[in-house]
Design a protein around this motif. Structure first.
Motif, mmCIF file in Angstrom:
data_model
loop_
_atom_site.group_PDB
_atom_site.id
_atom_site.type_symbol
_atom_site.label_atom_id
_atom_site.label_comp_id
_atom_site.label_asym_id
_atom_site.label_seq_id
_atom_site.Cartn_x
_atom_site.Cartn_y
_atom_site.Cartn_z
ATOM 1 N N HIS A 164 0.751 -1.249 -0.035
ATOM 2 C CA HIS A 164 0.002 0.268 0.003
ATOM 3 C C HIS A 164 0.682 1.324 0.014
ATOM 4 C CE1 HIS A 164 -2.749 2.906 1.342
ATOM 5 N NE2 HIS A 164 -2.415 3.070 2.459
ATOM 6 N N ILE A 165 1.617 1.428 1.068
ATOM 7 C CA ILE A 165 2.831 2.442 1.163
ATOM 8 C C ILE A 165 3.837 1.840 1.519
ATOM 9 C CG2 ILE A 165 1.271 4.368 1.235
ATOM 10 C CD1 ILE A 165 2.257 4.703 4.216
ATOM 11 N N LEU A 166 5.198 2.371 1.490
ATOM 12 C CA LEU A 166 6.391 1.878 1.844
ATOM 13 C C LEU A 166 6.244 1.356 3.328
ATOM 14 C CD1 LEU A 166 9.184 1.849 0.822
ATOM 15 C CD2 LEU A 166 9.898 3.728 2.386
ATOM 16 N N GLY A 167 6.517 0.251 3.780
ATOM 17 C CA GLY A 167 6.491 -0.251 5.164
ATOM 18 C C GLY A 167 5.024 -0.903 5.301
ATOM 19 N N SER A 168 4.214 -0.826 4.507
ATOM 20 C CA SER A 168 2.982 -1.140 4.919
ATOM 21 C C SER A 168 2.632 -2.541 5.072
ATOM 22 C CB SER A 168 1.828 -0.733 3.875
ATOM 23 O OG SER A 168 2.131 -1.438 2.869
ATOM 24 N N ALA A 169 1.757 -2.938 5.960
ATOM 25 C CA ALA A 169 1.815 -4.621 6.634
ATOM 26 C C ALA A 169 0.467 -4.706 6.648
ATOM 27 C CB ALA A 169 2.487 -4.854 7.708
ATOM 28 N N ILE A 170 0.258 -6.147 6.296
ATOM 29 C CA ILE A 170 -0.859 -7.050 6.851
ATOM 30 C C ILE A 170 -0.433 -7.549 8.100
ATOM 31 C CG2 ILE A 170 -2.243 -9.156 6.192
ATOM 32 C CD1 ILE A 170 -1.534 -8.428 3.230
ATOM 33 N N ILE A 171 -1.186 -7.800 9.132
ATOM 34 C CA ILE A 171 -0.761 -8.279 10.229
ATOM 35 C C ILE A 171 -1.555 -9.836 10.594
ATOM 36 C CG2 ILE A 171 -0.571 -8.357 12.667
ATOM 37 C CD1 ILE A 171 -0.197 -5.215 12.282
ATOM 38 N N GLU A 172 -0.671 -10.727 10.599
ATOM 39 C CA GLU A 172 -1.322 -12.261 10.914
ATOM 40 C C GLU A 172 -0.994 -12.502 12.277
ATOM 41 O OE1 GLU A 172 -0.619 -15.356 7.232
ATOM 42 O OE2 GLU A 172 0.718 -14.962 8.519
ATOM 43 N N LEU A 173 -2.023 -12.899 13.195
ATOM 44 C CA LEU A 173 -1.687 -12.966 14.527
ATOM 45 C C LEU A 173 -2.478 -14.287 15.087
ATOM 46 C CD1 LEU A 173 -2.157 -9.891 16.902
ATOM 47 C CD2 LEU A 173 -3.354 -12.045 17.470
ATOM 48 N N ASP A 174 -1.599 -14.949 15.897
ATOM 49 C CA ASP A 174 -2.425 -16.233 16.613
ATOM 50 C C ASP A 174 -2.365 -15.761 18.045
ATOM 51 O OD1 ASP A 174 -2.257 -17.746 14.312
ATOM 52 O OD2 ASP A 174 -0.072 -17.795 14.461
ATOM 53 N N LEU A 175 -3.608 -16.044 18.374
ATOM 54 C CA LEU A 175 -4.020 -15.607 19.858
ATOM 55 C C LEU A 175 -4.300 -16.807 20.552
ATOM 56 C CD1 LEU A 175 -4.714 -13.478 22.292
ATOM 57 C CD2 LEU A 175 -6.811 -13.037 21.037
ATOM 58 N N SER A 176 -3.782 -17.242 21.781
ATOM 59 C CA SER A 176 -3.965 -18.433 22.317
ATOM 60 C C SER A 176 -4.874 -17.786 23.605
ATOM 61 C CB SER A 176 -2.984 -19.329 22.958
ATOM 62 O OG SER A 176 -1.909 -19.690 21.811
ATOM 63 N N ASP A 177 -5.991 -18.430 23.734
ATOM 64 C CA ASP A 177 -6.956 -17.874 24.914
ATOM 65 C C ASP A 177 -7.726 -19.151 25.396
ATOM 66 O OD1 ASP A 177 -7.822 -15.840 26.797
ATOM 67 O OD2 ASP A 177 -9.684 -15.548 25.533
ATOM 68 N N GLY A 179 -7.195 -22.009 26.143
ATOM 69 C CA GLY A 179 -6.975 -23.296 25.321
ATOM 70 C C GLY A 179 -7.169 -23.495 23.908
ATOM 71 N N VAL A 180 -7.721 -22.446 23.242
ATOM 72 C CA VAL A 180 -8.028 -22.676 21.917
ATOM 73 C C VAL A 180 -6.932 -21.393 21.086
ATOM 74 C CG1 VAL A 180 -10.113 -23.383 21.635
ATOM 75 C CG2 VAL A 180 -9.742 -21.192 21.904
ATOM 76 N N THR A 181 -6.446 -21.828 20.169
ATOM 77 C CA THR A 181 -5.515 -20.771 19.420
ATOM 78 C C THR A 181 -6.208 -20.292 18.170
ATOM 79 O OG1 THR A 181 -3.753 -21.758 20.190
ATOM 80 C CG2 THR A 181 -3.471 -20.346 18.377
ATOM 81 N N ARG A 182 -6.541 -18.887 18.128
ATOM 82 C CA ARG A 182 -7.450 -18.522 16.760
ATOM 83 C C ARG A 182 -6.438 -17.663 16.025
ATOM 84 N NH1 ARG A 182 -11.333 -21.999 16.792
ATOM 85 N NH2 ARG A 182 -13.071 -21.449 18.354
ATOM 86 N N ARG A 183 -6.596 -17.828 14.739
ATOM 87 C CA ARG A 183 -5.682 -16.664 13.915
ATOM 88 C C ARG A 183 -6.613 -15.483 13.322
ATOM 89 N NH1 ARG A 183 -2.053 -18.310 9.564
ATOM 90 N NH2 ARG A 183 -1.122 -19.333 11.313
ATOM 91 N N LEU A 184 -6.121 -14.271 13.780
ATOM 92 C CA LEU A 184 -6.706 -12.982 13.260
ATOM 93 C C LEU A 184 -5.845 -12.428 12.032
ATOM 94 C CD1 LEU A 184 -7.413 -13.379 16.508
ATOM 95 C CD2 LEU A 184 -8.140 -10.939 16.239
ATOM 96 N N VAL A 185 -6.578 -12.089 11.089
ATOM 97 C CA VAL A 185 -5.715 -11.456 9.935
ATOM 98 C C VAL A 185 -6.383 -9.701 9.936
ATOM 99 C CG1 VAL A 185 -5.221 -11.256 7.505
ATOM 100 C CG2 VAL A 185 -4.920 -13.466 8.849
ATOM 101 N N PHE A 186 -5.311 -9.043 10.124
ATOM 102 C CA PHE A 186 -5.800 -7.565 10.012
ATOM 103 C C PHE A 186 -5.132 -7.124 8.401
ATOM 104 C CE2 PHE A 186 -5.993 -8.435 14.277
ATOM 105 C CZ PHE A 186 -6.759 -7.636 14.808
ATOM 106 N N SER A 187 -6.060 -6.815 7.566
ATOM 107 C CA SER A 187 -5.426 -6.399 6.004
ATOM 108 C C SER A 187 -4.794 -5.285 6.134
ATOM 109 C CB SER A 187 -6.596 -6.155 5.228
ATOM 110 O OG SER A 187 -7.338 -5.003 5.304
ATOM 111 N N GLY A 188 -5.246 -4.242 7.178
ATOM 112 C CA GLY A 188 -4.662 -2.869 6.988
ATOM 113 C C GLY A 188 -5.235 -2.203 5.688
ATOM 114 N N ASP A 189 -4.432 -1.307 5.144
ATOM 115 C CA ASP A 189 -4.735 -0.825 3.919
ATOM 116 C C ASP A 189 -3.963 -1.782 2.848
ATOM 117 O OD1 ASP A 189 -6.176 0.992 5.117
ATOM 118 O OD2 ASP A 189 -5.257 2.571 4.228
ATOM 119 N N LEU A 190 -5.023 -2.178 1.700
ATOM 120 C CA LEU A 190 -4.184 -3.168 0.798
ATOM 121 C C LEU A 190 -3.895 -2.379 -0.366
ATOM 122 C CD1 LEU A 190 -6.242 -6.303 0.967
ATOM 123 C CD2 LEU A 190 -3.983 -6.087 1.625
#
Ligand SMILES: [Zn+2]
Length: 468
Positions: A164-177, A179-190
């Motif tokens: 999107h711009i220099l340094g821009s990121a999509i954030i892929e995140l695993d959260l364990s809460d 006893g379960v782990t869930r994947r969250l993805v934040f697109s940011g601006d694409l």
């Protein structure tokens, strides 16, 4: 676990979300509201919630509508780390200080006005000061793309290139809460694929919960080749046939660098004989320098192009204007120059001087390459106003105005859907953010119809959603 959106819900600014889980909380983006009458009020009250439980902040990219409240967050007492990619952190050192400077000036100006009208109002403090912005920069922790980061015992995440711009990121995140782990993805601006300078966005394959932007969820961009041929015509006609100057108003971050590389490419391909380009904006100069320093983040084509620019300096002459005197000297230039200057919507900055000296001359032209909001000088030019007022002076518009549509830092509907098609299975919940009401509603319908996804959410600001 749950998620609360504090902005960019039904609008395109103020991006900020907080995820709370049984062992803590974290924030993704801490953006400013921009434009519109309510922006000031919203910025002052945006952090009126319990942010004391937040363990860390993740930033998708440097644009102020995703980062502009970081200095305020720190000034109000946040003491944790703020993670961002290397290039984002570099950009923020320029952008947050500039933003603070503007906040100080605006507060000063409104206090002066109140005093001159003898209004019995207390002086307003700026949203944050330059000093506070400088202090907040110390909270930045630099992250590399694709590396695993563990900001908390319950969280691991990766920053992926969003193009999107220099340094821009999509954030892929695993959260364990619990006893379960869930994947969250934040697109940011694409970013839109196949655009100059940056690589195409990374394609994640899996998410339990997805937050996706929808700025152009209801629109398609014009083809880049079409845009380039329009540019070729404007340049050859103005510089060659008529002997005037070409003025390009451009946002300092992103657009200026894109335009520079497209111009160089056109010369390299022989479509334009040679160009003399001047960048007249201190911010654009600083950001272009940063872009050159982060050559590792460019796409293949841009690297080749930069190599060519080194070998053919006489064909593509590029100059950065440093001081005001040099900028004023440009006013006497009658022709042969391409002047790129900010602001992108012609409302502030040095571009106003260049327009003042060139708009009245029929041999000159103005190329509008970015979005122009209603009420701005740029918009009046796009709307073919015959007379405009610049710094109190009425100027008849004789220069040719070209509006070139194909450059956008955001993916269009087709590109957004293509990006989402890469998910192997539909997420449990998809939150459609960062889009005006009309765009995101239309986008939700298309996602349902084309991808067959369910669990689509159009979050409301301030409301908390359980992640089930
Ligand atoms: Zn952005």
């Amino acid at each position: 676990m749950d998620i609360t959106f504090y902005g960019a819900a039904g609008e395109v600014t103020g991006s900020s979300a907080v995820v709370r889980h049984s062992r803590g909380a974290f924030m993704v983006d801490c953006g400013m509201f921009q434009g519109g009458r309510d922006a000031d009020r919203k910025n002052f009250s945006a952090l009126d919630f319990d942010f004391g439980t937040i363990d860390f902040v993740l930033l998708t990219h440097a644009h102020l509508d995703h980062t502009g409240l970081i200095p305020r967050l720190v000034a109000l007492g946040y003491r944790g780390p703020v993670y961002a990619t290397d290039a984002t952190a570099d950009l923020l050192t320029v952008m947050l200080l500039d933003s603070a400077h503007i906040q100080e000036k605006e507060a000063e100006w409104s206090n002066k006005r109140n005093r001159s009208r003898r209004m019995r109002r207390r002086d307003t403090a700026p949203l944050y000061t330059v000093e506070q912005a400088r202090t907040s920069l110390r909270a930045l922790e630099r992250v590399h793309y694709d590396e695993n980061l563990t900001p908390h015992a319950a969280v691991s995440c990766r920053f992926r290139d969003a193009g999107h711009i220099l340094g821009s990121a999509i954030i892929e995140l695993d959260l364990s809460d619990e006893g379960v782990t869930r994947r969250l993805v934040f697109s940011g601006d694409l970013g839109q694929p196949d655009r100059p300078v940056l690589r195409d966005p990374f394609m994640p394959r899996r998410a339990d919960y997805l937050c996706v932007e929808s700025t152009y969820g209801n629109r398609f961009h014009r083809d880049l080749h079409e845009t380039e041929s329009e540019l070729v015509h404007a340049l050859n006609d103005t510089l060659g046939r008529k002997g005037g100057n070409v003025i390009i108003p451009a946002f300092a971050v992103g657009r200026t660098q894109e335009v520079l590389f497209i111009l160089a490419k056109l010369v390299r391909m022989g479509q334009v004989p040679r160009l003399e380009v001047v960048v007249d904006s201190p911010m654009a100069t600083a950001v272009t320098e940063l872009t050159m320093r982060h050559a590792a983040l460019w796409d293949e084509e841009t690297r080749e192009l930069a190599e060519w620019m080194r070998t053919a300096p006489s064909q593509f002459r590029l100059r950065f204007v440093a001081d005001v005197e040099e900028s004023i000297a440009l006013n006497h230039s009658r022709g042969g120059l391409v002047i790129i200057s900010a602001s992108g919507m012609c409302d502030a900055g040095r571009i106003k001087y260049h327009l003042r000296y060139n708009l009245g001359r029929e041999e000159c032209s103005v190329i509008i390459a970015g979005f122009q909001a209603a009420g701005t000088l740029g918009r009046r030019l796009v709307d073919r106003a015959r007379v405009v007022t610049i710094m109190g002076e009425r100027i008849a518009v004789h220069a040719e105005i070209y509006t070139i549509g194909g450059l956008s830092a955001h993916a269009d509907q087709g590109a957004l859907l293509a990006w989402m098609r890469h998910f192997e299975t539909p997420p449990r919940q998809t939150f459609i953010v960062h889009g005006e009401a009309e765009a995101r509603t239309a986008f939700a319908q298309v996602i349902e119809a084309d991808l067959g996804w369910s669990g689509l959410m159009q979050p409301v600001a301030g409301t908390t959603y359980h992640l089930n």
